[in-house]
Design a protein around this motif. Structure first.
Motif, PDB file in Angstrom:
ATOM      1  N   GLY A 149       0.806  -1.214   0.000  1.00  0.00           N
ATOM      2  CA  GLY A 149       0.000   0.000   0.000  1.00  0.00           C
ATOM      3  C   GLY A 149       0.837   1.261   0.000  1.00  0.00           C
ATOM      4  N   THR A 150       0.335   2.276  -0.695  1.00  0.00           N
ATOM      5  CA  THR A 150       1.013   3.571  -0.728  1.00  0.00           C
ATOM      6  C   THR A 150       0.199   4.650  -0.038  1.00  0.00           C
ATOM      7  OG1 THR A 150       0.004   4.147  -2.855  1.00  0.00           O
ATOM      8  CG2 THR A 150       2.128   2.980  -2.914  1.00  0.00           C
ATOM      9  N   GLY A 151      -0.942   4.265   0.552  1.00  0.00           N
ATOM     10  CA  GLY A 151      -1.783   5.242   1.237  1.00  0.00           C
ATOM     11  C   GLY A 151      -1.306   5.495   2.649  1.00  0.00           C
ATOM     12  N   ALA A 152      -2.143   6.211   3.403  1.00  0.00           N
ATOM     13  CA  ALA A 152      -1.796   6.552   4.777  1.00  0.00           C
ATOM     14  C   ALA A 152      -1.567   5.297   5.606  1.00  0.00           C
ATOM     15  CB  ALA A 152      -2.914   7.393   5.404  1.00  0.00           C
ATOM     16  N   ALA A 182       6.365   0.830  -8.639  1.00  0.00           N
ATOM     17  CA  ALA A 182       5.811   1.691  -9.681  1.00  0.00           C
ATOM     18  C   ALA A 182       4.584   2.433  -9.169  1.00  0.00           C
ATOM     19  CB  ALA A 182       5.453   0.861 -10.919  1.00  0.00           C
ATOM     20  N   GLY A 183       3.763   1.724  -8.377  1.00  0.00           N
ATOM     21  CA  GLY A 183       2.582   2.372  -7.820  1.00  0.00           C
ATOM     22  C   GLY A 183       2.939   3.469  -6.850  1.00  0.00           C
ATOM     23  N   GLN A 184       4.007   3.244  -6.051  1.00  0.00           N
ATOM     24  CA  GLN A 184       4.433   4.253  -5.091  1.00  0.00           C
ATOM     25  C   GLN A 184       4.915   5.513  -5.794  1.00  0.00           C
ATOM     26  OE1 GLN A 184       7.345   2.104  -2.862  1.00  0.00           O
ATOM     27  NE2 GLN A 184       5.852   1.228  -1.447  1.00  0.00           N
ATOM     28  N   GLU A 185       5.701   5.321  -6.873  1.00  0.00           N
ATOM     29  CA  GLU A 185       6.200   6.482  -7.594  1.00  0.00           C
ATOM     30  C   GLU A 185       5.057   7.268  -8.213  1.00  0.00           C
ATOM     31  OE1 GLU A 185       8.904   4.810 -10.354  1.00  0.00           O
ATOM     32  OE2 GLU A 185      10.387   4.242  -8.846  1.00  0.00           O
ATOM     33  N   ALA A 186       4.052   6.557  -8.732  1.00  0.00           N
ATOM     34  CA  ALA A 186       2.924   7.246  -9.353  1.00  0.00           C
ATOM     35  C   ALA A 186       2.125   8.026  -8.323  1.00  0.00           C
ATOM     36  CB  ALA A 186       2.021   6.237 -10.069  1.00  0.00           C
ATOM     37  N   THR A 187       2.010   7.469  -7.116  1.00  0.00           N
ATOM     38  CA  THR A 187       1.228   8.139  -6.081  1.00  0.00           C
ATOM     39  C   THR A 187       1.951   9.350  -5.543  1.00  0.00           C
ATOM     40  OG1 THR A 187       0.304   5.998  -5.488  1.00  0.00           O
ATOM     41  CG2 THR A 187       0.029   7.777  -3.892  1.00  0.00           C
ATOM     42  N   ALA A 188       3.289   9.302  -5.499  1.00  0.00           N
ATOM     43  CA  ALA A 188       4.048  10.402  -4.922  1.00  0.00           C
ATOM     44  C   ALA A 188       3.954  11.659  -5.765  1.00  0.00           C
ATOM     45  CB  ALA A 188       5.522   9.995  -4.781  1.00  0.00           C
ATOM     46  N   ALA A 189       3.712  11.514  -7.076  1.00  0.00           N
ATOM     47  CA  ALA A 189       3.641  12.679  -7.954  1.00  0.00           C
ATOM     48  C   ALA A 189       2.287  13.346  -7.837  1.00  0.00           C
ATOM     49  CB  ALA A 189       3.871  12.236  -9.404  1.00  0.00           C
ATOM     50  N   PRO A 190       2.221  14.706  -7.964  1.00  0.00           N
ATOM     51  CA  PRO A 190       0.927  15.389  -7.919  1.00  0.00           C
ATOM     52  C   PRO A 190       0.036  14.899  -9.041  1.00  0.00           C
ATOM     53  CG  PRO A 190       2.750  16.938  -7.713  1.00  0.00           C
ATOM     54  CD  PRO A 190       3.349  15.626  -8.076  1.00  0.00           C
ATOM     55  N   ALA A 191      -1.259  14.752  -8.739  1.00  0.00           N
ATOM     56  CA  ALA A 191      -2.200  14.260  -9.745  1.00  0.00           C
ATOM     57  C   ALA A 191      -2.551  15.375 -10.712  1.00  0.00           C
ATOM     58  CB  ALA A 191      -3.480  13.754  -9.062  1.00  0.00           C
ATOM     59  N   PRO A 192      -2.469  15.131 -12.017  1.00  0.00           N
ATOM     60  CA  PRO A 192      -2.831  16.155 -12.987  1.00  0.00           C
ATOM     61  C   PRO A 192      -4.331  16.367 -13.014  1.00  0.00           C
ATOM     62  CG  PRO A 192      -2.410  14.082 -14.101  1.00  0.00           C
ATOM     63  CD  PRO A 192      -2.060  13.880 -12.657  1.00  0.00           C
ATOM     64  N   GLN A 193      -4.743  17.547 -13.477  1.00  0.00           N
ATOM     65  CA  GLN A 193      -6.165  17.820 -13.592  1.00  0.00           C
ATOM     66  C   GLN A 193      -6.696  17.112 -14.820  1.00  0.00           C
ATOM     67  OE1 GLN A 193      -7.144  21.908 -13.615  1.00  0.00           O
ATOM     68  NE2 GLN A 193      -9.338  21.569 -13.379  1.00  0.00           N
ATOM     69  N   VAL A 194      -7.732  16.297 -14.627  1.00  0.00           N
ATOM     70  CA  VAL A 194      -8.293  15.515 -15.719  1.00  0.00           C
ATOM     71  C   VAL A 194      -9.800  15.608 -15.659  1.00  0.00           C
ATOM     72  CG1 VAL A 194      -6.401  13.866 -15.856  1.00  0.00           C
ATOM     73  CG2 VAL A 194      -8.267  13.440 -14.259  1.00  0.00           C
ATOM     74  N   PRO A 195     -10.503  15.310 -16.749  1.00  0.00           N
ATOM     75  CA  PRO A 195     -11.966  15.329 -16.721  1.00  0.00           C
ATOM     76  C   PRO A 195     -12.505  14.293 -15.758  1.00  0.00           C
ATOM     77  CG  PRO A 195     -11.124  15.296 -18.977  1.00  0.00           C
ATOM     78  CD  PRO A 195      -9.963  15.051 -18.070  1.00  0.00           C
ATOM     79  N   ALA A 196     -13.721  14.555 -15.238  1.00  0.00           N
ATOM     80  CA  ALA A 196     -14.318  13.642 -14.261  1.00  0.00           C
ATOM     81  C   ALA A 196     -14.475  12.252 -14.823  1.00  0.00           C
ATOM     82  CB  ALA A 196     -15.685  14.187 -13.825  1.00  0.00           C
TER      83      ALA A 196
END
Length: 447
Positions: A149-152, A182-196
């Motif tokens: 897990g990469t969450g809290a 790979a999942g950890q690296e993806a989570t550490a980066a800010p999430a881009p703004q995307v359509p809902a």
């Protein structure tokens, strides 16, 4: 220093919530009790109110993320505050009581410029998984015990599971660490703004991510948080409780005649339509008094027989199914039950249910007959031990005293948790309900 706002306790037995939509962004000024976010739980959707007045300085948990109760979700710089205050947003303050089912069915992207720092306070999860994570892992055959897990506090998030799916599924044990990193690296980066429609929390649309091929012209509908929660709870109920079913048919000719005679005056005096459901609920409540074991729940090493009789009823909207609760139904007359049913149904469809409306149920009565159904096998509303479906009332020929007569008949279908209940007690319970319904007539008291 800024005030911390934590994920509040949103009902009994609720351990986590999903931020389905932020209603504020960094820099916004809020007043005490202003709604900050829409949160989805396995019970209901609700707004989280601000506990202070001030300015939003940081949003910690991004939209679509599921976190434990008590997790830090954002910071507010309190107006005139000199020091830090830790405040958990209470679920029972006035603005928090309205459920926002319609608004929470779509998950939007993180607010532009809003930080999505993962620096949340650690909470021991002990292998607890959110409904979204459970549903996604079961759909794709992912062993969650092998997911890092990469969450809290090391919590497994939906992004962690999706990363494995996107990589072609779960790999053998020795390869899994690479997927997790790979999942950890993806989570550490800010999430881009995307359509809902393409937010990370929504199911992936491409056919490569599903087992069922998508043909030209097929419509793909993103699973909403409400639908995902319903799916998870239904799977959990069928997985945990060994379901058994039984049914009785009831002659409701006298009930139909009595209701037809009383409904006009009832509507004039009370302003309510007198439906059949309150009569069935009243009969169920009286039978539960005789067979209290039906009003119980499985608790692992013990069975808990509930003292209060709180009847859950199923209310459908266009996009979801809710199960609000008539509290202390055994203390209500048929009129009282009718008013409670009307009130809960009206507020459900208006998105005005409170957290209290959705909790505490001990037995469920489902009115499937309103859709023309004549027989069903309902799924138990966990952690209750049983559920009763009232099917459609139809006229058909029956044999009475060796003669054929046309009578109004209805099937009562009951699903039971076989860990708690057996056929003997359930058969007796249904016979009691049957006897009470068939005895309704001119002397029946509505008030």
């Amino acid at each position: 220093m800024a005030t911390k706002v934590l994920m509040p306790q949103l009902g009994e037995s609720v351990t986590e919530g999903t931020i389905s939509k932020w209603l504020v962004k960094v820099g916004d000024t809020v007043k005490k009790y202003d709604p900050l976010a829409e949160v989805t739980t396995d019970k209901v959707n609700a707004e989280v109110p601000s506990t202070v007045s001030g300015t939003v300085t940081e949003i910690v948990v991004p939209e679509g993320e599921t976190v434990a109760i008590g997790t830090l979700i954002l910071y507010i710089e309190e107006s005139g505050a000199a020091g830090e205050t830790v405040a958990a947003a209470p679920a029972q303050t006035p603005p928090a009581t309205e459920a926002v089912a319609a608004a929470a069915t779509q998950q939007a992207a993180p607010q532009a410029g809003a930080p999505v720092s993962r620096a949340v306070e650690p909470h021991a999860t002990k292998q607890r998984y959110s409904p979204a994570v459970m549903a996604l892992s079961q759909e794709h055959g992912i062993d969650l015990s092998r997911v890092t897990g990469t969450g809290a506090g090391g919590r497994v998030t939906r992004k962690d599971v999706q990363a494995i799916i996107d990589a072609g599924g779960q790999k053998p044990q020795q390869e899994q660490s690479e997927i997790s990193r790979a999942g950890q690296e993806a989570t550490a980066a800010p999430a881009p703004q995307v359509p809902a429609s393409s937010a990370p929390s929504a199911p992936a649309a491409p056919a490569a991510n599903v087992d069922i091929p998508v043909a030209s012209g097929d419509e793909i509908i993103a699973v909403t948080p409400i639908r995902r929660t319903i799916a998870s709870r239904m799977v959990q109920s069928k997985h945990d409780a060994p379901h058994a079913w039984t049914m009785v048919e009831v002659d409701v000719t006298n009930l139909v005649n009595f209701r037809n005679q009383a409904k006009a005056e009832f509507a004039r005096k009370e302003g309510l339509n007198l439906t059949f459901l309150p009569f069935f609920i009243k009969a169920v409540v009286e039978a539960l008094k005789e067979y209290p074991m039906i009003n119980s729940t499985w608790a692992g090493d013990k069975i808990i027989v509930k003292k209060n009789i709180n009847i859950s009823i199923a209310v459908a909207t266009e996009d979801a199914l809710y199960v609000p609760v008539i509290k202390d139904a055994d203390q209500k007359s048929i009129l009282g039950i009718a008013k409670a049913v009307d009130d809960l149904a009206t507020r459900t469809r208006a998105g005005k249910l409170t957290m209290d409306d959705m909790t505490g149920g001990t037995f469920t009565v489902n009115n499937t007959g309103s859709f023309g159904s004549i027989q069903s096998q309902p799924i138990i509303n966990s952690p209750q031990a049983a559920i009763l479906s009232v099917e459609s009332i139809v006229k058909r020929p029956v044999v009475i005293n060796d003669m054929i007569a046309i009578r109004s008949m209805v099937n009562l279908c009951m699903s039971l948790d076989h860990r708690v209940l057996d056929g003997l007690i359930c058969g007796r319970f249904l016979q009691s309900v049957k006897q009470k319904v068939e005895s309704i007539g001119p002397d029946t008291k509505l008030y």
